[in-house]
Scaffold this motif. Sequence first.
Motif, PDB file in Angstrom:
ATOM      1  N   VAL A 173      22.560  -7.411 -34.831  1.00 52.96           N
ATOM      2  CA  VAL A 173      22.190  -6.407 -33.820  1.00 52.96           C
ATOM      3  C   VAL A 173      21.592  -7.102 -32.594  1.00 52.96           C
ATOM      4  CG1 VAL A 173      20.681  -4.458 -33.307  1.00 52.96           C
ATOM      5  CG2 VAL A 173      21.927  -4.534 -35.475  1.00 52.96           C
ATOM      6  N   VAL A 174      20.718  -8.070 -32.804  1.00 52.20           N
ATOM      7  CA  VAL A 174      20.117  -8.794 -31.676  1.00 52.20           C
ATOM      8  C   VAL A 174      21.186  -9.538 -30.888  1.00 52.20           C
ATOM      9  CG1 VAL A 174      18.581 -10.715 -31.076  1.00 52.20           C
ATOM     10  CG2 VAL A 174      17.824  -8.977 -32.687  1.00 52.20           C
ATOM     11  N   ILE A 175      22.112 -10.182 -31.558  1.00 51.53           N
ATOM     12  CA  ILE A 175      23.187 -10.900 -30.865  1.00 51.53           C
ATOM     13  C   ILE A 175      24.066  -9.924 -30.073  1.00 51.53           C
ATOM     14  CG2 ILE A 175      25.237 -12.360 -31.183  1.00 51.53           C
ATOM     15  CD1 ILE A 175      22.547 -13.777 -31.594  1.00 51.53           C
ATOM     16  N   MET A 176      24.336  -8.742 -30.628  1.00 48.87           N
ATOM     17  CA  MET A 176      25.124  -7.740 -29.899  1.00 48.87           C
ATOM     18  C   MET A 176      24.368  -7.257 -28.659  1.00 48.87           C
ATOM     19  SD  MET A 176      27.140  -5.386 -32.684  1.00 48.87           S
ATOM     20  CE  MET A 176      25.666  -4.783 -33.488  1.00 48.87           C
ATOM     21  N   VAL A 177      23.075  -7.028 -28.793  1.00 54.64           N
ATOM     22  CA  VAL A 177      22.269  -6.570 -27.649  1.00 54.64           C
ATOM     23  C   VAL A 177      22.270  -7.628 -26.545  1.00 54.64           C
ATOM     24  CG1 VAL A 177      19.913  -6.014 -26.908  1.00 54.64           C
ATOM     25  CG2 VAL A 177      20.843  -4.986 -28.981  1.00 54.64           C
ATOM     26  N   ILE A 178      22.114  -8.883 -26.921  1.00 53.09           N
ATOM     27  CA  ILE A 178      22.148  -9.966 -25.927  1.00 53.09           C
ATOM     28  C   ILE A 178      23.519 -10.022 -25.249  1.00 53.09           C
ATOM     29  CG2 ILE A 178      22.107 -12.482 -25.652  1.00 53.09           C
ATOM     30  CD1 ILE A 178      19.928 -12.470 -27.884  1.00 53.09           C
ATOM     31  N   SER A 179      24.576  -9.875 -26.015  1.00 52.52           N
ATOM     32  CA  SER A 179      25.931  -9.888 -25.438  1.00 52.52           C
ATOM     33  C   SER A 179      26.141  -8.703 -24.498  1.00 52.52           C
ATOM     34  CB  SER A 179      26.981  -9.862 -26.547  1.00 52.52           C
ATOM     35  OG  SER A 179      26.940 -11.040 -27.292  1.00 52.52           O
ATOM     36  N   LEU A 180      25.642  -7.524 -24.883  1.00 56.22           N
ATOM     37  CA  LEU A 180      25.752  -6.361 -24.007  1.00 56.22           C
ATOM     38  C   LEU A 180      24.955  -6.572 -22.729  1.00 56.22           C
ATOM     39  CD1 LEU A 180      25.576  -3.478 -26.615  1.00 56.22           C
ATOM     40  CD2 LEU A 180      27.487  -3.988 -25.090  1.00 56.22           C
ATOM     41  N   TRP A 181      23.756  -7.135 -22.853  1.00 55.59           N
ATOM     42  CA  TRP A 181      22.930  -7.432 -21.686  1.00 55.59           C
ATOM     43  C   TRP A 181      23.690  -8.336 -20.714  1.00 55.59           C
ATOM     44  CZ3 TRP A 181      18.425  -6.283 -19.327  1.00 55.59           C
ATOM     45  CH2 TRP A 181      17.941  -7.176 -18.397  1.00 55.59           C
ATOM     46  N   ASN A 182      24.337  -9.365 -21.254  1.00 53.29           N
ATOM     47  CA  ASN A 182      25.094 -10.285 -20.408  1.00 53.29           C
ATOM     48  C   ASN A 182      26.285  -9.607 -19.745  1.00 53.29           C
ATOM     49  OD1 ASN A 182      23.441 -12.518 -20.811  1.00 53.29           O
ATOM     50  ND2 ASN A 182      24.493 -13.080 -22.687  1.00 53.29           N
ATOM     51  N   ALA A 183      26.880  -8.642 -20.414  1.00 53.33           N
ATOM     52  CA  ALA A 183      28.030  -7.928 -19.837  1.00 53.33           C
ATOM     53  C   ALA A 183      27.597  -6.950 -18.751  1.00 53.33           C
ATOM     54  CB  ALA A 183      28.793  -7.196 -20.931  1.00 53.33           C
ATOM     55  N   ILE A 184      26.412  -6.387 -18.887  1.00 55.26           N
ATOM     56  CA  ILE A 184      25.941  -5.351 -17.959  1.00 55.26           C
ATOM     57  C   ILE A 184      25.204  -5.938 -16.764  1.00 55.26           C
ATOM     58  CG2 ILE A 184      24.341  -3.406 -17.734  1.00 55.26           C
ATOM     59  CD1 ILE A 184      25.071  -2.715 -20.659  1.00 55.26           C
ATOM     60  N   ASN A 185      24.398  -6.954 -16.992  1.00 51.54           N
ATOM     61  CA  ASN A 185      23.549  -7.508 -15.950  1.00 51.54           C
ATOM     62  C   ASN A 185      24.367  -8.186 -14.854  1.00 51.54           C
ATOM     63  OD1 ASN A 185      21.116  -8.290 -14.716  1.00 51.54           O
ATOM     64  ND2 ASN A 185      21.238 -10.283 -15.679  1.00 51.54           N
ATOM     65  N   ASP A 186      24.001  -7.938 -13.597  1.00 53.82           N
ATOM     66  CA  ASP A 186      24.618  -8.604 -12.454  1.00 53.82           C
ATOM     67  C   ASP A 186      23.674  -9.707 -11.997  1.00 53.82           C
ATOM     68  OD1 ASP A 186      25.737  -9.457 -10.107  1.00 53.82           O
ATOM     69  OD2 ASP A 186      25.715  -7.506  -9.113  1.00 53.82           O
ATOM     70  N   PRO A 187      24.026 -10.965 -12.241  1.00 56.32           N
ATOM     71  CA  PRO A 187      23.107 -12.052 -11.908  1.00 56.32           C
ATOM     72  C   PRO A 187      22.932 -12.282 -10.410  1.00 56.32           C
ATOM     73  CG  PRO A 187      25.176 -12.951 -12.679  1.00 56.32           C
ATOM     74  CD  PRO A 187      25.258 -11.456 -12.847  1.00 56.32           C
ATOM     75  N   THR A 188      23.703 -11.591  -9.574  1.00 58.12           N
ATOM     76  CA  THR A 188      23.577 -11.785  -8.130  1.00 58.12           C
ATOM     77  C   THR A 188      22.550 -10.852  -7.512  1.00 58.12           C
ATOM     78  OG1 THR A 188      25.355 -10.237  -7.614  1.00 58.12           O
ATOM     79  CG2 THR A 188      25.980 -12.545  -7.993  1.00 58.12           C
ATOM     80  N   THR A 189      21.945  -9.979  -8.310  1.00 62.40           N
ATOM     81  CA  THR A 189      20.918  -9.079  -7.797  1.00 62.40           C
ATOM     82  C   THR A 189      19.621  -9.297  -8.562  1.00 62.40           C
ATOM     83  OG1 THR A 189      21.544  -7.305  -9.303  1.00 62.40           O
ATOM     84  CG2 THR A 189      22.592  -7.309  -7.144  1.00 62.40           C
ATOM     85  N   LYS A 190      18.516  -8.911  -7.947  1.00 61.81           N
ATOM     86  CA  LYS A 190      17.213  -9.037  -8.592  1.00 61.81           C
ATOM     87  C   LYS A 190      17.032  -7.881  -9.563  1.00 61.81           C
ATOM     88  CE  LYS A 190      12.359  -9.678  -7.575  1.00 61.81           C
ATOM     89  NZ  LYS A 190      11.347  -9.785  -6.517  1.00 61.81           N
ATOM     90  N   GLY A 191      16.648  -8.199 -10.795  1.00 62.31           N
ATOM     91  CA  GLY A 191      16.470  -7.157 -11.795  1.00 62.31           C
ATOM     92  C   GLY A 191      17.799  -6.718 -12.379  1.00 62.31           C
ATOM     93  N   VAL A 192      17.757  -5.576 -13.049  1.00 65.39           N
ATOM     94  CA  VAL A 192      18.966  -5.023 -13.661  1.00 65.39           C
ATOM     95  C   VAL A 192      19.426  -3.858 -12.793  1.00 65.39           C
ATOM     96  CG1 VAL A 192      19.965  -4.027 -15.738  1.00 65.39           C
ATOM     97  CG2 VAL A 192      18.097  -5.663 -15.925  1.00 65.39           C
TER      98      VAL A 192
END
Length: 88
Positions: free
Chosen positions: A56-75
Motif C-alpha cells: 500500500v505504501v509503495i502504491m501511494v508513493i507511485s500515485l504521488w509521483n504520477a500526480i505531482n507536477d515537479p515544475t510547480t511549488k507544492g502539489v
Amino acid sequence: MINWKVRFKNPLFITQLFLAVFVPILGYFGLTAQDLTTWGSVYNLLVDSLSNPYVVVIMVISLWNAINDPTTKGVKDSPSAMNYNEPK
C-alpha cells in the motif's frame, strides 16, 4: 489545486495511474501480467495487496509521483494549466 477534469481527459495520465497501482503489486508478488488469467486471480491479488501495508505504501508513493507536477511549488498545477479545458 489540480485541474482533475483536464488530467482525466489525457489517456497518458490515466495509464500512469493504472501503472502506479499495478506495477508495484506485480513486482512485490513476482508476477507478470500474463499470470493474471482470471478475474478471480485479479481480485485475489488486489485483496492480498491491500492487506499488505508495504505494498500500500509503495502504491501511494507511485500515485504521488504520477500526480505531482515537479515544475510547480507544492502539489498543484501551474496557473496556466488551471485554465486549460483540454490537455495540451
